[in-house]
Design a protein around this motif. Structure first.
Motif, PDB file in Angstrom:
ATOM      1  N   LEU A   1      14.546  12.830  -2.873  1.00 15.62           N
ATOM      2  CA  LEU A   1      13.139  12.896  -3.284  1.00 15.62           C
ATOM      3  C   LEU A   1      12.252  12.069  -2.350  1.00 15.62           C
ATOM      4  O   LEU A   1      11.137  12.485  -2.015  1.00 15.62           O
ATOM      5  N   ILE A   2      12.732  10.914  -1.947  1.00 14.38           N
ATOM      6  CA  ILE A   2      11.963  10.080  -1.017  1.00 14.38           C
ATOM      7  C   ILE A   2      11.814  10.786   0.322  1.00 14.38           C
ATOM      8  O   ILE A   2      10.729  10.825   0.909  1.00 14.38           O
ATOM      9  N   GLY A   3      12.920  11.376   0.803  1.00 12.27           N
ATOM     10  CA  GLY A   3      12.857  12.120   2.058  1.00 12.27           C
ATOM     11  C   GLY A   3      11.921  13.308   1.979  1.00 12.27           C
ATOM     12  O   GLY A   3      11.130  13.562   2.905  1.00 12.27           O
ATOM     13  N   MET A   4      11.972  14.056   0.872  1.00 12.92           N
ATOM     14  CA  MET A   4      11.086  15.206   0.689  1.00 12.92           C
ATOM     15  C   MET A   4       9.625  14.774   0.673  1.00 12.92           C
ATOM     16  O   MET A   4       8.770  15.424   1.281  1.00 12.92           O
TER      17      MET A   4
ATOM     18  N   GLY B   1      21.183   3.625 -13.574  1.00 19.18           N
ATOM     19  CA  GLY B   1      20.143   4.635 -13.440  1.00 19.18           C
ATOM     20  C   GLY B   1      18.943   4.259 -14.267  1.00 19.18           C
ATOM     21  O   GLY B   1      19.061   3.749 -15.381  1.00 19.18           O
ATOM     22  N   SER B   2      17.778   4.487 -13.711  1.00 13.87           N
ATOM     23  CA  SER B   2      16.519   4.148 -14.350  1.00 13.87           C
ATOM     24  C   SER B   2      15.448   5.002 -13.708  1.00 13.87           C
ATOM     25  O   SER B   2      15.560   5.330 -12.518  1.00 13.87           O
ATOM     26  N   PRO B   3      14.405   5.368 -14.425  1.00 13.82           N
ATOM     27  CA  PRO B   3      13.342   6.122 -13.775  1.00 13.82           C
ATOM     28  C   PRO B   3      12.666   5.341 -12.650  1.00 13.82           C
ATOM     29  O   PRO B   3      11.958   5.922 -11.839  1.00 13.82           O
ATOM     30  N   TYR B   4      12.915   4.052 -12.580  1.00 15.79           N
ATOM     31  CA  TYR B   4      12.300   3.225 -11.535  1.00 15.79           C
ATOM     32  C   TYR B   4      13.145   3.161 -10.265  1.00 15.79           C
ATOM     33  O   TYR B   4      12.665   2.689  -9.237  1.00 15.79           O
ATOM     34  N   GLY B   5      14.406   3.597 -10.349  1.00 15.38           N
ATOM     35  CA  GLY B   5      15.258   3.595  -9.174  1.00 15.38           C
ATOM     36  C   GLY B   5      16.723   3.676  -9.537  1.00 15.38           C
ATOM     37  O   GLY B   5      17.117   3.414 -10.685  1.00 15.38           O
TER      38      GLY B   5
ATOM     39  N   GLY C   1       0.792  -1.228   0.000  1.00  9.81           N
ATOM     40  CA  GLY C   1       0.000   0.000   0.000  1.00  9.81           C
ATOM     41  C   GLY C   1       0.819   1.268   0.000  1.00  9.81           C
ATOM     42  O   GLY C   1       0.319   2.333   0.385  1.00  9.81           O
ATOM     43  N   MET C   2       2.062   1.178  -0.456  1.00  8.95           N
ATOM     44  CA  MET C   2       2.966   2.315  -0.365  1.00  8.95           C
ATOM     45  C   MET C   2       2.963   3.176  -1.629  1.00  8.95           C
ATOM     46  O   MET C   2       2.600   2.714  -2.705  1.00  8.95           O
ATOM     47  N   THR C   3       3.357   4.427  -1.471  1.00 10.77           N
ATOM     48  CA  THR C   3       3.492   5.388  -2.561  1.00 10.77           C
ATOM     49  C   THR C   3       4.926   5.349  -3.052  1.00 10.77           C
ATOM     50  O   THR C   3       5.856   5.543  -2.270  1.00 10.77           O
ATOM     51  N   ILE C   4       5.135   5.116  -4.346  1.00 12.92           N
ATOM     52  CA  ILE C   4       6.473   4.864  -4.888  1.00 12.92           C
ATOM     53  C   ILE C   4       7.106   6.147  -5.423  1.00 12.92           C
ATOM     54  O   ILE C   4       6.469   6.917  -6.137  1.00 12.92           O
ATOM     55  N   VAL C   5       8.375   6.327  -5.086  1.00 10.54           N
ATOM     56  CA  VAL C   5       9.185   7.413  -5.627  1.00 10.54           C
ATOM     57  C   VAL C   5      10.393   6.786  -6.318  1.00 10.54           C
ATOM     58  O   VAL C   5      11.156   6.042  -5.698  1.00 10.54           O
ATOM     59  N   GLY C   6      10.549   7.063  -7.601  1.00 10.79           N
ATOM     60  CA  GLY C   6      11.665   6.512  -8.368  1.00 10.79           C
ATOM     61  C   GLY C   6      12.802   7.503  -8.520  1.00 10.79           C
ATOM     62  O   GLY C   6      13.030   8.344  -7.648  1.00 10.79           O
ATOM     63  N   LEU C   7      13.489   7.406  -9.638  1.00  8.15           N
ATOM     64  CA  LEU C   7      14.584   8.318  -9.967  1.00  8.15           C
ATOM     65  C   LEU C   7      14.218   9.003 -11.285  1.00  8.15           C
ATOM     66  O   LEU C   7      14.614   8.567 -12.360  1.00  8.15           O
ATOM     67  N   PRO C   8      13.433  10.095 -11.224  1.00  2.40           N
ATOM     68  CA  PRO C   8      12.971  10.738 -12.454  1.00  2.40           C
ATOM     69  C   PRO C   8      14.122  11.408 -13.202  1.00  2.40           C
ATOM     70  O   PRO C   8      15.242  11.514 -12.691  1.00  2.40           O
TER      71      PRO C   8
ATOM     72  N   SER D   1      14.682  14.314 -13.544  1.00  5.38           N
ATOM     73  CA  SER D   1      15.243  15.489 -12.872  1.00  5.38           C
ATOM     74  C   SER D   1      16.701  15.203 -12.527  1.00  5.38           C
ATOM     75  O   SER D   1      17.490  16.129 -12.359  1.00  5.38           O
ATOM     76  N   PHE D   2      17.058  13.909 -12.459  1.00  2.00           N
ATOM     77  CA  PHE D   2      18.467  13.530 -12.348  1.00  2.00           C
ATOM     78  C   PHE D   2      18.984  13.268 -13.754  1.00  2.00           C
ATOM     79  O   PHE D   2      18.848  12.185 -14.304  1.00  2.00           O
ATOM     80  N   GLN D   3      19.561  14.305 -14.339  1.00  4.21           N
ATOM     81  CA  GLN D   3      20.034  14.240 -15.716  1.00  4.21           C
ATOM     82  C   GLN D   3      21.248  13.339 -15.889  1.00  4.21           C
ATOM     83  O   GLN D   3      21.572  12.944 -17.003  1.00  4.21           O
ATOM     84  N   GLY D   4      21.917  13.001 -14.798  1.00  7.13           N
ATOM     85  CA  GLY D   4      23.110  12.168 -14.874  1.00  7.13           C
ATOM     86  C   GLY D   4      22.871  10.798 -15.465  1.00  7.13           C
ATOM     87  O   GLY D   4      23.801  10.171 -15.984  1.00  7.13           O
ATOM     88  N   GLN D   5      21.621  10.317 -15.422  1.00  6.51           N
ATOM     89  CA  GLN D   5      21.351   8.986 -15.978  1.00  6.51           C
ATOM     90  C   GLN D   5      21.200   9.001 -17.498  1.00  6.51           C
ATOM     91  O   GLN D   5      21.093   7.956 -18.122  1.00  6.51           O
ATOM     92  N   LEU D   6      21.228  10.195 -18.080  1.00  6.35           N
ATOM     93  CA  LEU D   6      21.139  10.314 -19.536  1.00  6.35           C
ATOM     94  C   LEU D   6      22.529  10.301 -20.162  1.00  6.35           C
ATOM     95  O   LEU D   6      23.529  10.545 -19.492  1.00  6.35           O
ATOM     96  N   GLY D   7      22.580  10.026 -21.451  1.00  9.13           N
ATOM     97  CA  GLY D   7      23.839  10.062 -22.176  1.00  9.13           C
ATOM     98  C   GLY D   7      24.546   8.722 -22.184  1.00  9.13           C
ATOM     99  O   GLY D   7      24.282   7.845 -21.350  1.00  9.13           O
ATOM    100  N   VAL D   8      25.470   8.585 -23.133  1.00 10.82           N
ATOM    101  CA  VAL D   8      26.207   7.333 -23.288  1.00 10.82           C
ATOM    102  C   VAL D   8      27.715   7.582 -23.289  1.00 10.82           C
ATOM    103  O   VAL D   8      28.484   6.830 -23.870  1.00 10.82           O
ATOM    104  N   ASP D   9      28.116   8.641 -22.618  1.00  9.44           N
ATOM    105  CA  ASP D   9      29.533   8.989 -22.560  1.00  9.44           C
ATOM    106  C   ASP D   9      30.337   8.060 -21.675  1.00  9.44           C
ATOM    107  O   ASP D   9      31.553   8.000 -21.776  1.00  9.44           O
TER     108      ASP D   9
END
Length: 199
Positions: free
Chosen positions: A189-192, A158-162, A136-143, A145-153
């Motif tokens: 984000l989870i703490g907020m 990193g995933s939007p799910y965590g 019954g919990m509310t889930i917070v992932g890694l949206p 907003s964390f741009q570091g998970q983008l790119g292939v350098d």
């Protein structure tokens, strides 16, 4: 002040490091964070022979601990695209909490590691998140907003799910700065969210 539990299982220390980063992010939000781990189910001699990291400082959690927190973040390494048996065995004991609705409305999140870039990170995250949703919990992932998970350098988890990390087949790769930053971001984000709901 909201209280968040970072609950993990780590054979070789990768998830332990990620758990510390998640907790740091939670604390950056102004919420409290405790780090605990689930019990090891592998016999000590087998774990020692397998090179398991046996000197982890986090105390062992009990199932009863879970209801004492406003948020719970679960972390475990991927085992053939699924949750480790140690984490699964722990969560399987939480039927009483589920039956009482003791975790309804609390905040949840998940993080993981795998040996390869396509080693089942997202299926493991979904397996953890499925448990949290059943509680019954509310889930917070890694949206994103964390741009570091983008790119292939560089190789990075990193995933939007965590938050995730990639350990390599021999476990030689530790979480990178980008991966730890992602874990901190998710923790914050989870703490907020917990603070808004329970602070």
């Amino acid at each position: 002040m909201a209280k968040v539990l970072v609950l993990y299982y780590s054979s070789y220390g990768h998830i332990e490091l990620m758990a510390e980063a998640i907790a740091e992010g939670v604390r950056n939000s102004g919420a409290e964070a405790d780090i605990k781990r689930v019990p090891e189910t592998v016999p000590v001699d087998v774990a020692r022979d397998g090179g398991f990291k046996l000197d982890q400082q986090a105390p062992i959690a009990t199932v009863g601990d879970l209801e004492n927190y406003d948020g719970i973040v679960l972390g475990t390494g991927t085992r053939f695209g699924r949750v480790s048996s140690q984490m699964a065995a722990f969560l399987d004991q939480a039927g009483g909490l589920w039956a009482r609705g003791a975790l309804n409305g609390k905040v949840g999140g998940a993080f993981t590691a795998s040996a390869s870039q396509h080693g089942g990170q997202e299926t493991t995250l979904f397996s953890l998140i499925t448990n949290l949703l059943h509680f019954g919990m509310t889930i917070v992932g890694l949206p994103y907003s964390f741009q570091g998970q983008l790119g292939v350098d560089e190789v990075k988890g990193g995933s939007p799910y965590g938050a995730t990390t990639i350990a390599d087949g021999d476990g030689s790769r530790l979480p990178s700065k980008v991966e730890l930053d992602g874990a901190r971001h998710q923790g914050e984000l989870i703490g907020m969210t917990a603070q808004k709901l329970f602070g």
